[in-house]
Design an enzyme around this catalytic site. Structure first.
Site, PDB file in Angstrom:
ATOM      1  N   ASN A 297      61.371  87.978   9.068  1.00  0.00           N
ATOM      2  CA  ASN A 297      62.094  89.459   8.292  1.00  0.00           C
ATOM      3  C   ASN A 297      60.677  90.924   8.825  1.00  0.00           C
ATOM      4  OD1 ASN A 297      64.592  88.900   7.142  1.00  0.00           O
ATOM      5  ND2 ASN A 297      63.363  87.647   5.634  1.00  0.00           N
TER       6      ASN A 297
ATOM      7  N   SER B 296      52.611  98.687   2.871  1.00  0.00           N
ATOM      8  CA  SER B 296      52.293  98.487   1.163  1.00  0.00           C
ATOM      9  C   SER B 296      51.319  98.376  -0.026  1.00  0.00           C
ATOM     10  CB  SER B 296      52.767  97.395   0.445  1.00  0.00           C
ATOM     11  OG  SER B 296      52.988  96.370  -0.983  1.00  0.00           O
TER      12      SER B 296
ATOM     13  N   TYR C 183      52.923  88.361   1.394  1.00  0.00           N
ATOM     14  CA  TYR C 183      53.878  89.456   2.099  1.00  0.00           C
ATOM     15  C   TYR C 183      52.540  90.486   1.629  1.00  0.00           C
ATOM     16  CZ  TYR C 183      56.258  93.809   0.562  1.00  0.00           C
ATOM     17  OH  TYR C 183      55.892  95.036   0.198  1.00  0.00           O
TER      18      TYR C 183
ATOM     19  N   LYS D  34      52.513  92.567   5.722  1.00  0.00           N
ATOM     20  CA  LYS D  34      52.694  94.073   5.510  1.00  0.00           C
ATOM     21  C   LYS D  34      51.120  94.648   6.590  1.00  0.00           C
ATOM     22  CE  LYS D  34      56.032  94.882   4.901  1.00  0.00           C
ATOM     23  NZ  LYS D  34      57.072  95.942   4.925  1.00  0.00           N
TER      24      LYS D  34
HETATM   25  N1  LIG Z   1      60.349  99.326  -3.899  1.00  0.00           N
HETATM   26  C1  LIG Z   1      58.500  99.555  -3.613  1.00  0.00           C
HETATM   27  O1  LIG Z   1      57.900  99.921  -5.109  1.00  0.00           O
HETATM   28  C2  LIG Z   1      57.862  99.335  -2.868  1.00  0.00           C
HETATM   29  C3  LIG Z   1      58.403  99.025  -1.523  1.00  0.00           C
HETATM   30  N2  LIG Z   1      58.052  99.199  -0.259  1.00  0.00           N
HETATM   31  C4  LIG Z   1      58.410  98.390   1.074  1.00  0.00           C
HETATM   32  O2  LIG Z   1      59.677  99.633   1.348  1.00  0.00           O
HETATM   33  C5  LIG Z   1      60.415  98.477   2.124  1.00  0.00           C
HETATM   34  C6  LIG Z   1      61.436  98.592   1.024  1.00  0.00           C
HETATM   35  O3  LIG Z   1      61.463  98.083  -0.302  1.00  0.00           O
HETATM   36  P1  LIG Z   1      62.757  98.282  -1.251  1.00  0.00           P
HETATM   37  O4  LIG Z   1      63.849  99.234  -1.095  1.00  0.00           O
HETATM   38  O5  LIG Z   1      62.029  98.338  -2.490  1.00  0.00           O
HETATM   39  O6  LIG Z   1      63.003  96.975  -1.583  1.00  0.00           O
HETATM   40  P2  LIG Z   1      65.085  96.512  -1.130  1.00  0.00           P
HETATM   41  O7  LIG Z   1      65.113  94.918  -1.085  1.00  0.00           O
HETATM   42  O8  LIG Z   1      65.537  97.066  -2.256  1.00  0.00           O
HETATM   43  O9  LIG Z   1      65.379  97.101   0.227  1.00  0.00           O
HETATM   44  C7  LIG Z   1      65.268  96.437   1.598  1.00  0.00           C
HETATM   45  C8  LIG Z   1      66.696  96.187   2.334  1.00  0.00           C
HETATM   46  O10 LIG Z   1      65.941  95.611   3.467  1.00  0.00           O
HETATM   47  C9  LIG Z   1      66.751  94.498   3.891  1.00  0.00           C
HETATM   48  N3  LIG Z   1      66.785  94.105   4.471  1.00  0.00           N
HETATM   49  C10 LIG Z   1      65.795  92.530   4.297  1.00  0.00           C
HETATM   50  N4  LIG Z   1      66.040  91.674   6.130  1.00  0.00           N
HETATM   51  C11 LIG Z   1      66.344  92.057   6.315  1.00  0.00           C
HETATM   52  C12 LIG Z   1      66.947  91.936   8.064  1.00  0.00           C
HETATM   53  N5  LIG Z   1      65.686  90.304   8.855  1.00  0.00           N
HETATM   54  N6  LIG Z   1      67.088  92.227   8.830  1.00  0.00           N
HETATM   55  C13 LIG Z   1      67.818  93.191   8.089  1.00  0.00           C
HETATM   56  N7  LIG Z   1      67.669  93.668   7.053  1.00  0.00           N
HETATM   57  C14 LIG Z   1      66.722  93.195   5.916  1.00  0.00           C
HETATM   58  C15 LIG Z   1      67.562  94.307   2.507  1.00  0.00           C
HETATM   59  O11 LIG Z   1      68.797  93.394   2.490  1.00  0.00           O
HETATM   60  C16 LIG Z   1      67.579  95.581   1.404  1.00  0.00           C
HETATM   61  O12 LIG Z   1      68.618  96.433   1.378  1.00  0.00           O
HETATM   62  C17 LIG Z   1      59.801  97.111   2.223  1.00  0.00           C
HETATM   63  O13 LIG Z   1      59.420  97.196   3.262  1.00  0.00           O
HETATM   64  C18 LIG Z   1      59.029  97.183   1.444  1.00  0.00           C
HETATM   65  O14 LIG Z   1      58.331  95.622   2.118  1.00  0.00           O
HETATM   66  C19 LIG Z   1      56.489  98.483  -0.459  1.00  0.00           C
HETATM   67  C20 LIG Z   1      55.860  98.870  -1.570  1.00  0.00           C
HETATM   68  C21 LIG Z   1      56.444  98.928  -3.209  1.00  0.00           C
HETATM   69  O1  LIG Z   2      55.264  96.116  -1.904  1.00  0.00           O
HETATM   70  C1  LIG Z   2      55.324  95.852  -2.790  1.00  0.00           C
HETATM   71  O2  LIG Z   2      55.000  96.500  -4.295  1.00  0.00           O
HETATM   72  C2  LIG Z   2      55.431  96.895  -5.747  1.00  0.00           C
HETATM   73  C3  LIG Z   2      55.180  97.424  -6.471  1.00  0.00           C
HETATM   74  O3  LIG Z   2      54.006  95.858  -6.437  1.00  0.00           O
HETATM   75  P1  LIG Z   2      54.295  95.143  -8.037  1.00  0.00           P
HETATM   76  O4  LIG Z   2      53.509  93.956  -8.273  1.00  0.00           O
HETATM   77  O5  LIG Z   2      53.192  96.067  -8.688  1.00  0.00           O
HETATM   78  O6  LIG Z   2      55.729  94.499  -8.193  1.00  0.00           O
HETATM   79  C4  LIG Z   2      56.810  96.113  -5.873  1.00  0.00           C
HETATM   80  O7  LIG Z   2      57.349  96.710  -7.098  1.00  0.00           O
HETATM   81  C5  LIG Z   2      57.702  95.858  -4.772  1.00  0.00           C
HETATM   82  O8  LIG Z   2      59.118  95.044  -4.634  1.00  0.00           O
HETATM   83  C6  LIG Z   2      57.275  95.651  -3.467  1.00  0.00           C
HETATM   84  O9  LIG Z   2      57.321  95.342  -2.386  1.00  0.00           O
END
Ligand SMILES: NC(=O)C1=CN([C@@H]2O[C@H](COP(=O)(O)OP(=O)(O)OC[C@H]3O[C@@H](n4cnc5c(N)ncnc54)[C@H](O)[C@@H]3O)[C@@H](O)[C@H]2O)C=CC1
Ligand SMILES: O=C1O[C@H](COP(=O)(O)O)[C@@H](O)[C@H](O)[C@H]1O
EC number: 1.1.1.388
Length: 253
Positions: free
Chosen positions: A84, A109, A146, A150
């Site tokens: 993914n 991340s 993970y 990233k």
């Molecule tokens: N939420 C956070 O605090 C953080 C998020 N990130 C990064 O930001 C991005 C988004 O994260 P979130 O919105 O929190 O996660 P999320 O899980 O809410 O959203 C990710 C979306 O990507 C879709 N997805 C997963 N695999 C897929 C694939 N193979 N093809 C198409 N769609 C796919 C999922 O269905 C989901 O809707 C991720 O790449 C994550 O690593 C990084 C650091 C912190």
């Molecule tokens: O990359 C990500 O980081 C956030 C924060 O990390 P955590 O170890 O404090 O949970 C995480 O919430 C998020 O799901 C992840 O995609």
């Protein structure tokens, strides 16, 4: 921006923050992983970023991509992140250059550098009086599979920038939470990214002129071990939020 912006992972939390702030500012094209339960306000397609025909259709006619799709779980398996996150990101880049897309914003991340949080530095580094600061010039130091994926995404972007001149911005996102910072979680408060700051930061990644950047995506927290100076300099990022101004769910300053 004259042409649409593609948002992958458009059903997720980061996309929610971006669209809450910027829905009317751009013509969006959404890539959703599964069919929506309600009709989105924007053009959308449904599919997987590892599927070449989906990705080709997704990038057609767009000027910029914010690539969020992937497995966001710090505990994700190698098999999942390999497919993914790593393969999906490479396929997105390959399709982007083939379609002549101008810029690519990649959701990296804090976990790309998670292993800097060594036992001798923690928990002190999460506190405002500690001077440990990462600025984005350090080598990645992931602490889980993970995080490896990233960091690999950042390197994939380096290749496509150098080889094809695509503008690339890697945003090492901290901890995005809606409304208020994480509660009873010092580390999360130090790397809090508020919804408004998340939207503003991504707006800057779509507007600023840059070549290849790695920036930290956090609010202007008093507690921080990620510098936001590069985001300020390269993108003109001006965050409005600070986790220190919150006591639990209440804003106190
Ligand atoms: N939420 C956070 O605090 C953080 C998020 N990130 C990064 O930001 C991005 C988004 O994260 P979130 O919105 O929190 O996660 P999320 O899980 O809410 O959203 C990710 C979306 O990507 C879709 N997805 C997963 N695999 C897929 C694939 N193979 N093809 C198409 N769609 C796919 C999922 O269905 C989901 O809707 C991720 O790449 C994550 O690593 C990084 C650091 C912190
Ligand atoms: O990359 C990500 O980081 C956030 C924060 O990390 P955590 O170890 O404090 O949970 C995480 O919430 C998020 O799901 C992840 O995609």
């Amino acid at each position: 921006m004259d042409e649409p912006v593609l948002l992958t992972g458009a059903g997720g939390r980061v996309a929610e923050a971006i669209l809450e702030g910027l829905a009317d500012d751009y013509e969006w094209k959404l890539l959703l992983h599964s069919p929506p339960t309600e009709e989105p306000d924007h053009e959308f397609i449904v599919g997987d970023v590892t599927d070449e025909s989906t990705v080709r259709e997704a990038v057609a006619g767009v000027e910029a991509i914010i690539h969020l799709a992937g497995d966001p779980r710090p505990e994700a398996s190698w098999e999942s992140v390999l497919t993914n996150n790593i393969d999906g990101t490479q396929k997105m880049y390959e399709a982007a250059v083939a379609a002549g897309v101008d810029r690519f914003v990649y959701a990296s991340s804090n976990h790309a550098v998670g292993a800097f949080e060594t036992p001798d530095r923690t928990p002190e580094m999460y506190r405002p009086d500690d001077d440990f600061l990462l600025d984005g010039t350090e080598f990645p130091r992931p602490g889980n599979h993970y995080g490896i994926s990233k960091a690999t995404g950042e390197v994939i972007g380096r290749y496509y920038h150098d080889e094809y001149d695509l503008s690339v911005c890697n945003v090492r996102i901290g901890n995005l939470t809606r409304g208020h910072p994480p509660i009873d979680y010092e580390r999360g408060q130090a790397m809090w990214l508020s919804y408004p700051d998340c939207a503003h930061l991504h707006q800057r990644t779509l507007e600023a002129d840059y070549e290849f950047e790695i920036v930290y995506g956090i609010s202007d927290n008093d507690r921080k071990y990620y510098s936001i100076e590069r985001a300020r300099e390269a993108l003109d990022y001006e965050p409005q939020d600070n986790s220190a101004e919150w006591d639990g769910e209440q804003k106190v300053a």
